[in-house]
Design a protein around this motif. Structure first.
Motif, PDB file in Angstrom:
ATOM      1  N   HIS A  78       5.884  -3.531  -3.293  1.00 21.54           N
ATOM      2  CA  HIS A  78       4.849  -2.915  -2.455  1.00 21.54           C
ATOM      3  C   HIS A  78       3.827  -3.942  -1.976  1.00 21.54           C
ATOM      4  CE1 HIS A  78       2.796  -2.863  -6.348  1.00 21.54           C
ATOM      5  NE2 HIS A  78       1.675  -2.767  -5.683  1.00 21.54           N
ATOM      6  N   GLU A  79       3.649  -5.007  -2.779  1.00 18.20           N
ATOM      7  CA  GLU A  79       2.714  -6.048  -2.342  1.00 18.20           C
ATOM      8  C   GLU A  79       3.270  -6.809  -1.146  1.00 18.20           C
ATOM      9  OE1 GLU A  79       0.734  -6.895  -6.708  1.00 18.20           O
ATOM     10  OE2 GLU A  79       2.587  -7.892  -6.126  1.00 18.20           O
ATOM     11  N   ARG A  80       4.581  -6.976  -1.119  1.00 18.80           N
ATOM     12  CA  ARG A  80       5.197  -7.625   0.047  1.00 18.80           C
ATOM     13  C   ARG A  80       4.966  -6.783   1.296  1.00 18.80           C
ATOM     14  NH1 ARG A  80      10.612 -10.518  -2.404  1.00 18.80           N
ATOM     15  NH2 ARG A  80       9.824 -10.601  -4.528  1.00 18.80           N
ATOM     16  N   ALA A  81       5.082  -5.464   1.102  1.00 22.67           N
ATOM     17  CA  ALA A  81       4.839  -4.565   2.234  1.00 22.67           C
ATOM     18  C   ALA A  81       3.400  -4.694   2.695  1.00 22.67           C
ATOM     19  CB  ALA A  81       5.149  -3.127   1.822  1.00 22.67           C
ATOM     20  N   ARG A  82       2.483  -4.760   1.722  1.00 23.80           N
ATOM     21  CA  ARG A  82       1.064  -4.876   2.078  1.00 23.80           C
ATOM     22  C   ARG A  82       0.760  -6.222   2.709  1.00 23.80           C
ATOM     23  NH1 ARG A  82      -2.047  -2.017  -2.969  1.00 23.80           N
ATOM     24  NH2 ARG A  82      -0.885  -0.070  -2.832  1.00 23.80           N
ATOM     25  N   ALA A  83       1.562  -7.225   2.363  1.00 24.05           N
ATOM     26  CA  ALA A  83       1.355  -8.547   2.959  1.00 24.05           C
ATOM     27  C   ALA A  83       1.876  -8.585   4.391  1.00 24.05           C
ATOM     28  CB  ALA A  83       2.042  -9.607   2.112  1.00 24.05           C
ATOM     29  N   GLY A  84       2.497  -7.499   4.840  1.00 18.36           N
ATOM     30  CA  GLY A  84       2.875  -7.414   6.247  1.00 18.36           C
ATOM     31  C   GLY A  84       4.368  -7.386   6.519  1.00 18.36           C
ATOM     32  N   LEU A  85       5.166  -7.297   5.455  1.00 15.04           N
ATOM     33  CA  LEU A  85       6.615  -7.315   5.642  1.00 15.04           C
ATOM     34  C   LEU A  85       7.175  -5.888   5.735  1.00 15.04           C
ATOM     35  CD1 LEU A  85       9.038  -9.294   5.678  1.00 15.04           C
ATOM     36  CD2 LEU A  85       9.199  -8.996   3.205  1.00 15.04           C
ATOM     37  N   TYR A  86       8.139  -5.731   6.602  1.00 13.62           N
ATOM     38  CA  TYR A  86       8.820  -4.438   6.724  1.00 13.62           C
ATOM     39  C   TYR A  86      10.303  -4.702   6.874  1.00 13.62           C
ATOM     40  CZ  TYR A  86      10.160   0.187   8.431  1.00 13.62           C
ATOM     41  OH  TYR A  86      10.745   1.417   8.573  1.00 13.62           O
ATOM     42  N   MET A  87      11.096  -3.925   6.147  1.00 10.99           N
ATOM     43  CA  MET A  87      12.547  -4.050   6.333  1.00 10.99           C
ATOM     44  C   MET A  87      13.123  -2.662   6.598  1.00 10.99           C
ATOM     45  SD  MET A  87      15.451  -5.342   3.662  1.00 10.99           S
ATOM     46  CE  MET A  87      15.858  -3.758   2.978  1.00 10.99           C
ATOM     47  N   ILE A 157      12.792   3.414  12.344  1.00 14.47           N
ATOM     48  CA  ILE A 157      12.048   2.837  13.471  1.00 14.47           C
ATOM     49  C   ILE A 157      10.696   3.538  13.639  1.00 14.47           C
ATOM     50  CG2 ILE A 157      12.118   2.425  15.975  1.00 14.47           C
ATOM     51  CD1 ILE A 157      14.026   0.633  14.370  1.00 14.47           C
ATOM     52  N   PHE A 158      10.714   4.852  13.393  1.00 16.17           N
ATOM     53  CA  PHE A 158       9.489   5.649  13.433  1.00 16.17           C
ATOM     54  C   PHE A 158       8.458   5.083  12.442  1.00 16.17           C
ATOM     55  CE2 PHE A 158       7.227   9.137  11.276  1.00 16.17           C
ATOM     56  CZ  PHE A 158       6.593   9.785  12.330  1.00 16.17           C
ATOM     57  N   GLN A 159       8.917   4.800  11.218  1.00 14.10           N
ATOM     58  CA  GLN A 159       8.007   4.236  10.211  1.00 14.10           C
ATOM     59  C   GLN A 159       7.514   2.857  10.618  1.00 14.10           C
ATOM     60  OE1 GLN A 159       9.354   4.721   6.002  1.00 14.10           O
ATOM     61  NE2 GLN A 159      10.937   6.029   6.877  1.00 14.10           N
ATOM     62  N   LEU A 160       8.399   2.076  11.224  1.00 20.21           N
ATOM     63  CA  LEU A 160       8.026   0.732  11.677  1.00 20.21           C
ATOM     64  C   LEU A 160       6.824   0.790  12.616  1.00 20.21           C
ATOM     65  CD1 LEU A 160       8.628  -2.351  12.290  1.00 20.21           C
ATOM     66  CD2 LEU A 160      10.120  -1.527  14.126  1.00 20.21           C
ATOM     67  N   LEU A 161       6.896   1.728  13.592  1.00 16.47           N
ATOM     68  CA  LEU A 161       5.842   1.773  14.605  1.00 16.47           C
ATOM     69  C   LEU A 161       4.527   2.283  14.029  1.00 16.47           C
ATOM     70  CD1 LEU A 161       7.702   2.837  17.868  1.00 16.47           C
ATOM     71  CD2 LEU A 161       7.260   0.563  16.925  1.00 16.47           C
ATOM     72  N   LEU A 162       4.601   3.097  12.993  1.00 13.78           N
ATOM     73  CA  LEU A 162       3.358   3.611  12.423  1.00 13.78           C
ATOM     74  C   LEU A 162       2.760   2.659  11.387  1.00 13.78           C
ATOM     75  CD1 LEU A 162       4.372   7.334  12.146  1.00 13.78           C
ATOM     76  CD2 LEU A 162       2.459   6.460  13.489  1.00 13.78           C
TER      77      LEU A 162
ATOM     78  N   ARG B 231       7.609   0.341   1.476  1.00 10.93           N
ATOM     79  CA  ARG B 231       6.693   0.792   2.528  1.00 10.93           C
ATOM     80  C   ARG B 231       5.246   0.645   2.065  1.00 10.93           C
ATOM     81  NH1 ARG B 231      11.129   2.694   5.823  1.00 10.93           N
ATOM     82  NH2 ARG B 231      12.217   0.808   5.256  1.00 10.93           N
ATOM     83  N   GLY B 232       5.063   0.007   0.924  1.00  8.82           N
ATOM     84  CA  GLY B 232       3.708  -0.345   0.516  1.00  8.82           C
ATOM     85  C   GLY B 232       3.097   0.518  -0.576  1.00  8.82           C
ATOM     86  N   VAL B 233       3.906   1.362  -1.218  1.00  5.25           N
ATOM     87  CA  VAL B 233       3.362   2.233  -2.253  1.00  5.25           C
ATOM     88  C   VAL B 233       3.650   1.607  -3.629  1.00  5.25           C
ATOM     89  CG1 VAL B 233       3.423   4.574  -3.190  1.00  5.25           C
ATOM     90  CG2 VAL B 233       3.883   4.191  -0.761  1.00  5.25           C
ATOM     91  N   PRO B 234       2.604   1.417  -4.453  1.00  4.74           N
ATOM     92  CA  PRO B 234       2.853   0.818  -5.767  1.00  4.74           C
ATOM     93  C   PRO B 234       3.713   1.728  -6.649  1.00  4.74           C
ATOM     94  CG  PRO B 234       0.490   1.124  -5.386  1.00  4.74           C
ATOM     95  CD  PRO B 234       1.205   1.752  -4.244  1.00  4.74           C
ATOM     96  N   ARG B 235       4.318   1.111  -7.638  1.00  2.92           N
ATOM     97  CA  ARG B 235       5.283   1.809  -8.474  1.00  2.92           C
ATOM     98  C   ARG B 235       4.750   3.107  -9.106  1.00  2.92           C
ATOM     99  NH1 ARG B 235      10.207   0.672 -10.865  1.00  2.92           N
ATOM    100  NH2 ARG B 235      10.536   2.416 -12.235  1.00  2.92           N
TER     101      ARG B 235
END
Lengths: 253, 271, 470
Positions: A78-87, A157-162, B231-235
């Protein structure tokens, strides 16, 4: 390290179930750049995406990866996501009981630590659905639950844009995309790139997606190594000759 | 009334599993309700199960619909015995929404006789148990009507030392030609000391029928947790989300808007 | 239609339904007393501990209740059952030529010695309550593999090994018929596969119950030591009599560390048999038990092979098919106890009910508190061939930890008319089409069997399916 690099991968080695899949990857993606990653089946393309996102089934055995100068490999998923990464996932998980809209709102709140105003957010959701030519009912449906393959792709893709990440990795290796889903992906990419700083790594062979992409760089991944870096001209080359020149075998894209 | 054997399933099994009924101290007084829905009628009944021993007897006339929404709250009496029996005539439908939000002990028995052609029964059972709370549920769909349908869906979360036993029986009896029954249970186990027993029984004496059951029991799925985290949610949050989703999956089915919204709001406040 | 069915049953029995006069055979009195048990001990030359064990088992047996949750066993009048019948052969034979002619003929007709010659590592044959024949290939014996009758092994170098384990996995108090078994057990096999020995071809054991109103109570004890591999096949049959027969055998399997045991059974007892058999395996760290079972015969069956996953990372696979026809109630399934971390169980069963036959699939998957990271997946499918039969599915999952992933699915349905039509459009008769579909339905088991057994099983299905068209 170049300060302009959003993502910097050096000598990354990754194993899955004790088998080495990536054998030293070097890759740099700058702010606002679009890169394409190509390679024959089993080359390790999806593994690279998964390793950057932190897929728990993969083990990084060597090398480094940084996002905005920060050590990506030290971070939790989740920290990677918060750092700006999306897959985008090839097979997104079905989660009954959480609606798509509620999920994205919660994820945004978790990322920022601030409450998202439901009404304002709902308006944005409707806007994105419109852009992607998706039915309004999507937002109310449970996250990927009972979605067809194409519907799941659209929901990604919907999640990507939001979520508006700074680097999106779109893993479109799955060649089974229907025409409709391909159009959604293409539209999503177009919309995502309206932000000048947004970077993109697209993994695909899909001609329809590649055509509109005009990438800044193309990388060829074969057998766990990047064997060639080049420009858009590589796309045409691969389309014509396949990967034979890189694998020594007759392999077509 | 003293100690009685409650929740005896239609089909018994190995004794050592202790699932062939449960001995319970039953209070002398019973609160009885009975609802008869007329032909083409439609009725929604909401009960709070706030008395220790309740009995609900219903019948649904031709093409009628009865919806019974029963909420069991934490602050209710320590022990609740809830007995529901409903008969469905031709084309009749019975919907049972059972939400167990906690409480020391809950004994539920719901028996539905699908007697009429194309009669149907849909059960939506949600539970969230923690501490040393326990729930013991027996739910049966008895099909004798041709083309009758049953769908027993349950979804719940156990934490602490919670103990849950759910027996679901689809009994496809002679005469129920073309009938279909399905039951599904989805249980999320949050802590090491929980106990979950699931007994999804199908009995069948008719050829042209379809019966199916499925169950998934376990901790939050690793792939799901990874996906939500990505998607950024902690565990810890993903686990909370998934636990809540299990209850919401049931609550959102409740057809009475005011009850549903109140429950969802309460869930929001809980979170 | 009735006429056709009767005829078909006759066809089916033709192969197995031959019998010989058992008048020469020695019998004990009907009913069970300490004296009878002691008589058995005398006959068997039981060591002292076994004499005591049998008497104790009789006490337990008299105390215990009949099972009250499954099919009725009222037809079984224990006072009238001759529990001990012994063919008049002197001792165990290791040369086929020495087996008495009538018994030899029985087994010849069943193809036992032929099978041995072609594809088996060793063969044991039990006729009524005695093991009459035992043989192991030389190269297998040379590797240190022991395959012998358990009675003589009680007096040999493996006596302690057996004593330590005999009815320890299946305690006398397990159920009434386990206690009965402890009191009157007779015959059966003892197998020991030493450390690291891989027995490439299967060992086979064959059971035949020939005397009317008799019981067969063989005890099978198999030890597969660390890292070893064994495939053991048992086949069972009996001719049809008008009085009830009883089979209450007991199978105890010990699978060592990183060892694998595959235990295959094709059971075609006659339709008057009460098959109240108990099978259990204990699996140590990294070991694996594979159960493959096809149940076709008997009047009433209670049969639930149990796997106790006692060591970390141990595994159980259960693959079964049950076919219940007229007059049969087959209550079968399996039990699995996950009692160690990282254990895995996988269950895949199919059942077919026709002509008034009843199938009950019954299972228990128990996940103990210490069984973290365990996984279990159970899948059972049932086919109803007509509307006078019965098919029940009664699974229980008892999960005592959150650190486990347990899945279960079951389905009941009928033969698809579309499929029948499709096959008929290619030129097969309806009867043949249905038989084909049912064989295909049962392929979870036939795929797992050696070819000649798979062929035999498909033949059984074919014979059972004939005459079903209403």
């Amino acid at each position: 390290m170049d300060n302009n690099d959003l993502l910097a991968v050096e000598g990354l080695r990754v194993s899955a179930e004790e088998k080495e899949i990536l054998r030293g990857i070097d890759l740099k993606i700058g702010k606002g750049e679009t890169h394409v990653l190509m390679g024959p089946n089993g080359a390790g393309k999806s593994t690279l995406a998964g390793a950057l996102m932190g897929d728990p089934r993969l083990t990084v055995t060597g090398g480094a990866a940084r996002i905005n100068g920060e050590d990506l490999l030290e971070m939790g998923v989740h920290e990677r996501a918060r750092a700006g990464l999306y897959m985008s996932f090839q097979n997104p998980v079905e989660v009954p009981g959480i609606s798509l809209e509620n999920f994205v709102r919660t994820a945004l709140e978790q990322r920022s630590g601030e409450k998202v105003r439901p009404w304002a957010f709902h308006k944005e959701v409707l806007q994105v659905l419109k852009t992607l030519e998706m039915d309004e009912s999507y937002a109310e449906r449970d996250l990927n639950y009972g979605f067809s393959g194409g519907e799941k792709k659209k929901a990604e893709i919907f999640q990507l844009l939001l979520l508006k990440p700074s680097l999106a990795i779109l893993d479109e290796t799955d060649s089974g995309l229907d025409v409709d889903a391909v159009r959604t992906v293409s539209r999503g990419i177009e919309e995502f790139r309206k932000n000048q700083d947004a970077s993109l790594l697209v993994i695909t062979h899909n001609a329809a997606i590649l055509e509109a992409l005009h990438p800044d760089a193309v990388h060829i991944l074969v057998d766990g190594r990047i064997v060639k870096n080049g420009g858009p001209e590589l796309i045409g080359e691969i389309g014509r000759d396949g990967f034979a020149a890189y694998t020594g075998e007759e392999v077509h894209a | 009334m003293g100690e009685m054997l409650l929740n005896r399933p239609i089909a018994a099994t190995f004794r050592w599993l202790h699932v062939n009924g449960t001995k319970v101290n039953v209070p002398d007084t019973v609160l009885e309700r009975s609802v008869d829905v007329e032909e083409n009628g439609e009725e929604t009944v909401v009960t709070e199960c706030a008395t220790p021993n309740e009995k609900f007897v219903g019948s649904v006339g031709e093409n009628g619909t009865l919806r019974l929404i029963q909420i069991r709250r934490k602050e209710d009496p320590e022990q609740v015995i809830n007995d529901v029996s409903v008969r469905c005539a031709k084309g009749a439908r019975f919907e049972w929404y059972r939400v167990i939000l906690g409480g020391a002990a809950t004994y539920d028995n719901c028996s539905v006789a699908l007697e009429g052609e194309e009669s149907s029964f849909a059960a939506s059972i949600g539970y969230r148990l923690g501490g040393t709370e326990k729930a013991d549920i027996n739910c049966e769909a008895i099909h004798t009507g041709p083309k009758s349908r049953s769908d027993i869906y349950s979804s719940g979360v156990l934490s602490g030392q919670a103990d849950k036993l759910l027996r679901g029986t689809i009994d496809l009896r002679h005469g129920c030609v073309g009938a279909e029954g399905a039951e599904m249970e989805d249980v999320l186990l949050m802590d090491e000391d929980v106990r979950n027993r699931t007994v999804p029984v199908i009995l069948c004496t008719e050829e042209d029928v379809a019966g199916a059951h499925g169950a998934t029991i376990g901790r939050p799925d690793a792939n799901t947790v990874y996906y939500l985290q990505s998607r950024g949610v902690p565990r810890e949050e993903t686990e909370k989300m998934l636990a809540r989703a299990k209850m919401d999956a049931i609550i959102r089915r409740i057809p009475a808007e005011s009850v549903r919204d109140a429950l969802l709001k309460a869930e929001d406040e809980e979170a | 239609m009735n006429g056709e069915k009767t005829q078909v049953e006759d066809v089916h029995q033709e192969f197995y339904d031959f019998r010989f006069d058992e008048s020469d055979f020695f019998k004990v009195d009907s009913g069970l007393t300490p004296e009878i048990i002691s008589q058995i001990s005398d006959e068997k030359k039981d060591p002292a501990w076994m004499r005591e064990f049998r008497q104790h088992a009789l006490e337990v047996y008299s105390r215990m209740k009949m099972p009250d949750w499954g099919p009725s066993v009222e037809g079984l009048n224990m006072d009238n059952i001759v529990t001990y019948v012994r063919p008049n052969t002197e001792r165990m034979n290791t040369r086929w030529e020495d087996v008495p002619d009538d018994i030899k003929e029985t087994f010849d007709r069943l193809g036992i010695p032929q099978a041995e010659r072609t594809s088996l590592a060793g063969v044991g044959a039990q006729y009524d309550s005695e093991l009459v024949y035992h043989n192991v290939r030389e190269e297998v014996a040379r590797a240190g593999v022991i395959y012998t009758d358990i009675e003589s092994a009680l007096h040999g170098p493996y006596a302690d090994l057996i004593r330590e384990r005999f009815m320890k996995l299946v305690p006398l108090t397990d159920h009434k018929f386990a206690a009965l078994h402890g009191a009157v057990w007779s015959g059966g096999s003892f197998v020991y596969v030493p450390k690291g020995v891989h027995v490439d071809i299967p060992l086979q054991s064959y059971f035949r119950l020939n005397a009317p109103g008799a019981g067969q109570f063989e005890h099978t004890l198999i030890i597969v030591d660390e890292g070893a591999y064994l495939h053991f096949i048992e086949g069972c049959s009996a001719p049809k009599y008008n009085v009830a027969n009883l089979h209450a055998g007991c199978v105890e399997l010990f699978v060592g560390r990183n060892a694998t045991l595959r235990y295959s059974t094709i059971e075609n007892w006659s339709k008057n048999m009460y098959n109240l058999n108990t099978k259990r395996a204990k699996v140590e760290e990294g070991g694996k038990i594979e159960w493959v079972t096809g149940s076709f015969g008997s009047h009433i069956s209670y049969l639930y092979p149990m796997s106790i996953l006692a060591g970390r990372g141990s595994r159980s696979e259960f693959t079964g098919v049950t076919f219940a026809g007229a007059g049969q109630i087959l209550d079968t399934g399996c039990k699995i106890v996950h009692a160690a971390p990282d254990t895995t169980s996988y269950v895949n069963t199919r059942s077919i009910s026709k002509s008034g036959g009843e199938n009950i699939f019954r299972s228990a998957v128990v996940v103990e508190k210490n069984a973290e990271n365990s996984k279990s997946a159970v899948s059972c499918q049932s086919l109803m061939v007509d509307r006078i039969s019965r098919s029940d599915t009664v699974p229980v999952m008892d999960v005592k930890t959150n650190r486990a992933d347990i899945g279960h699915e079951a389905r009941i349905g009928r033969i698809s008319n579309d499929a029948v039509f499709y096959l008929m459009s290619r030129g097969v008769t309806e009867e043949e089409a249905r038989a084909l579909i049912v064989s295909g339905f049962a392929d979870n088991v036939s795929k797992e069997l050696p070819l000649e057994y798979a062929v035999e099983m498909n033949n059984l299905i074919r014979i059972e399916m004939k005459g079903v068209i209403g």
